[in-house]
Design a protein around this motif. Structure first.
Motif, mmCIF file in Angstrom:
data_model
loop_
_atom_site.group_PDB
_atom_site.id
_atom_site.type_symbol
_atom_site.label_atom_id
_atom_site.label_comp_id
_atom_site.label_asym_id
_atom_site.label_seq_id
_atom_site.Cartn_x
_atom_site.Cartn_y
_atom_site.Cartn_z
ATOM 1 N N UNK A 199 0.843 -1.205 0.000
ATOM 2 C CA UNK A 199 0.000 0.000 0.000
ATOM 3 C C UNK A 199 0.874 1.249 0.000
ATOM 4 N N UNK A 200 0.316 2.368 -0.497
ATOM 5 C CA UNK A 200 1.077 3.609 -0.584
ATOM 6 C C UNK A 200 1.675 4.018 0.758
ATOM 7 N N UNK A 201 0.881 3.966 1.816
ATOM 8 C CA UNK A 201 1.377 4.400 3.128
ATOM 9 C C UNK A 201 2.541 3.530 3.589
ATOM 10 N N UNK A 202 2.445 2.226 3.386
ATOM 11 C CA UNK A 202 3.513 1.321 3.807
ATOM 12 C C UNK A 202 4.757 1.516 2.943
ATOM 13 N N UNK A 203 4.554 1.724 1.645
ATOM 14 C CA UNK A 203 5.697 1.970 0.759
ATOM 15 C C UNK A 203 6.429 3.251 1.164
ATOM 16 N N UNK A 204 5.683 4.269 1.600
ATOM 17 C CA UNK A 204 6.301 5.527 2.012
ATOM 18 C C UNK A 204 7.126 5.366 3.274
ATOM 19 N N UNK A 205 6.749 4.415 4.125
ATOM 20 C CA UNK A 205 7.470 4.229 5.385
ATOM 21 C C UNK A 205 8.890 3.747 5.156
ATOM 22 N N UNK A 206 9.200 3.305 3.941
ATOM 23 C CA UNK A 206 10.542 2.840 3.623
ATOM 24 C C UNK A 206 11.559 3.966 3.779
ATOM 25 N N UNK A 207 11.075 5.215 3.731
ATOM 26 C CA UNK A 207 11.993 6.353 3.836
ATOM 27 C C UNK A 207 12.589 6.492 5.233
ATOM 28 N N UNK A 208 12.103 5.697 6.184
ATOM 29 C CA UNK A 208 12.741 5.674 7.502
ATOM 30 C C UNK A 208 14.197 5.237 7.379
ATOM 31 N N UNK A 209 14.496 4.459 6.342
ATOM 32 C CA UNK A 209 15.877 4.013 6.104
ATOM 33 C C UNK A 209 16.811 5.214 5.942
ATOM 34 N N UNK A 210 16.242 6.360 5.607
ATOM 35 C CA UNK A 210 17.021 7.590 5.466
ATOM 36 C C UNK A 210 17.831 7.887 6.719
ATOM 37 N N UNK A 211 17.336 7.431 7.879
ATOM 38 C CA UNK A 211 18.045 7.667 9.136
ATOM 39 C C UNK A 211 19.398 6.972 9.175
ATOM 40 N N UNK A 212 19.574 5.955 8.328
ATOM 41 C CA UNK A 212 20.894 5.319 8.232
ATOM 42 C C UNK A 212 21.945 6.353 7.862
ATOM 43 N N UNK A 213 21.525 7.361 7.110
ATOM 44 C CA UNK A 213 22.455 8.410 6.716
ATOM 45 C C UNK A 213 23.017 9.176 7.887
ATOM 46 N N UNK A 214 22.235 9.336 8.941
ATOM 47 C CA UNK A 214 22.723 10.027 10.127
ATOM 48 C C UNK A 214 23.890 9.267 10.743
ATOM 49 N N UNK A 215 23.747 7.934 10.837
ATOM 50 C CA UNK A 215 24.812 7.098 11.390
ATOM 51 C C UNK A 215 26.034 7.123 10.478
ATOM 52 N N UNK A 216 25.795 7.002 9.174
ATOM 53 C CA UNK A 216 26.916 6.996 8.221
ATOM 54 C C UNK A 216 27.644 8.335 8.220
#
Length: 440
Positions: free
Chosen positions: A290-307
């Motif tokens: 679903x669109x809402x669940x697909x959008x939640x994938x952007x949480x992976x963006x937080x990996x950038x903070x660690x990197x």
């Protein structure tokens, strides 16, 4: 991501190695912190109320900037379905904003030298919000794309100007933490804009998604204006276009800086391609999210903070080029992992792509500040201009490749960018060895 970013502490990968105001070749007047007494430093000290207000104000500004800049990225499948657009056509709603920012960042940052940081930032954020409030009422791709380009131009007034404001108004002992909080606002805004618009759009449609982001950005803009302290150390001076042009062309002609600009463009080409097209892949078969669940994938963006935080340690251990090779390898491995039609592998691949991208971006942008011997603010501006051109290029070309060849086409575009990045880095390695041999 702007300013343009750049005081290089482990937590602030994209800030210049030295404050943006350290070199002012485009001014005929000197702008240095002074005090009426000549003995008291007027800049905000650690723990002071002025510093807290400055940090919160610019956190809000960074949040608003990246809420708006990527507001349509999670909506692309909705836009395609409702406006009957191909992925390539819909991607221009993202690319147009990045192009507008890339084109305007240098001239607008120069205007802040004449008219003041606070004034330019205020005009920029409220102009961008005003356009955001109109976007939900547009009904065709041409109007939406044109308004997004104007929004990118408006947003160009925030990143570099915010960096200069912090460098002028905050005491050096408090600058790393102030810069870190501002960049945190950028990162959280980039993630939140995608999440908010995607989740709301999944329930109420793309217009509601854009409206939700606009209202959130408006609240951030108001908070910025209420909280931002009066500038105490800014001294306006007339802009010298000839000096600015000389500085910019000199940076472009510098081989090392040119390679760093190219690396920023190439890394962001991958990031733009993957994150622009990812929503299409996740809502389509075989995943069918679903669109809402697909959008939640952007949480992976937080990996950038660690990197980003780890990039300085990686660079110290491997050297700049070693860290770049590691970033290229990590990103490429992540791209290959996304090829099988497996959601766990796709998620793992996305984590590696995000970590590799942020590591490469941090290493390259940090090197810009260290390499430029003058005009560091303009060098950082050029890097960010290239960076956002890469975002536009990756989004548009990656989406067209997806339309023609599916996800394999998008990955091919991204891997080509990483191959070119490896070539640029190898060129730097060979040049360094030749210079060392000549010195001997």
């Amino acid at each position: 991501m702007y300013w343009t970013h750049q005081l290089h502490s482990p937590n602030v990968c994209s800030m210049p190695a030295e404050p943006a105001t350290a070199s002012r070749p485009l001014l005929t007047a000197v702008d240095t912190p002074t005090s009426t007494s000549g003995t008291t430093d007027p800049r905000h000290l650690p723990g002071s109320p002025g510093l807290r207000r400055t940090q919160l104000a610019l956190f809000g500004a960074g949040l608003a900037t990246f809420l708006l800049l990527y507001s349509t990225q999670a909506l692309l499948p909705n836009l395609s379905a409702n406006l009957h657009l191909t992925p390539g056509q819909a991607s221009w709603t993202v690319s147009a904003a990045s192009i507008g920012l890339a084109v305007a960042v240098i001239p607008i940052s120069a205007l802040s030298e004449r008219f003041g940081r606070t004034r330019i930032m205020t005009l920029a954020v409220f102009a961008a919000v005003a356009i955001a409030l109109v976007l939900p009422f547009t009904g065709d791709l041409g109007t939406l794309t044109a308004l997004r380009a104007l929004q990118g131009v408006a947003l160009a007034g925030l990143p570099a100007t915010a960096m200069a404001f912090l460098a002028e108004e905050v005491h050096p002992s408090a600058l790393p933490s102030a810069m870190g909080l501002y960049v945190a606002g950028n990162s959280i805004g980039g993630m939140s804009g995608r999440l908010l618009s995607g989740v709301v759009a999944g329930a109420y449609g793309w217009r509601a998604g854009l409206a939700a982001v606009a209202l959130a950005a408006l609240l951030c803009a108001v908070a910025f204006r209420v909280l931002i302290p009066r500038a105490r150390n800014f001294r306006p001076g007339p802009v010298n276009p000839r000096a600015l042009w000389h500085t910019v062309t000199g940076h472009v002609a510098n081989p090392l800086l040119a390679r760093l600009f190219a690396l920023g463009l190439l890394f962001m080409t991958v990031f733009g391609a993957v994150y622009t097209v990812l929503g299409y892949r996740l809502v389509a078969a075989p995943f069918g999210l679903p669109q809402a669940l697909a959008s939640s994938i952007f949480v992976v963006y937080l990996v950038g903070t660690v990197a980003s935080a780890a990039s300085a340690r990686i660079g110290a251990r491997l050297g700049r080029r070693g860290a770049l090779y590691a970033a290229i390898t990590t990103t490429s491995a992540g791209l290959l992992l996304t090829l099988p039609e497996s959601l766990p592998l796709t998620l793992l691949g996305l984590v590696l792509i995000t970590a590799g991208f942020f590591t490469g971006h941090c290493v390259a942008s940090a090197a810009v500040g260290r390499t430029a011997t003058h005009g560091r603010a303009q060098a950082s501006a050029l890097y960010l201009a290239a960076y956002y051109v890469g975002n536009s290029l990756g989004g548009a070309v990656g989406a067209d490749a997806y339309h023609g060849s599916g996800w394999t086409g998008t990955v091919s575009v991204a891997l080509t960018a990483m191959l070119l990045a490896a070539g640029v880095t190898a060129w730097g390695t060979v040049s360094a060895h030749r210079a060392l041999a000549t010195a001997r």
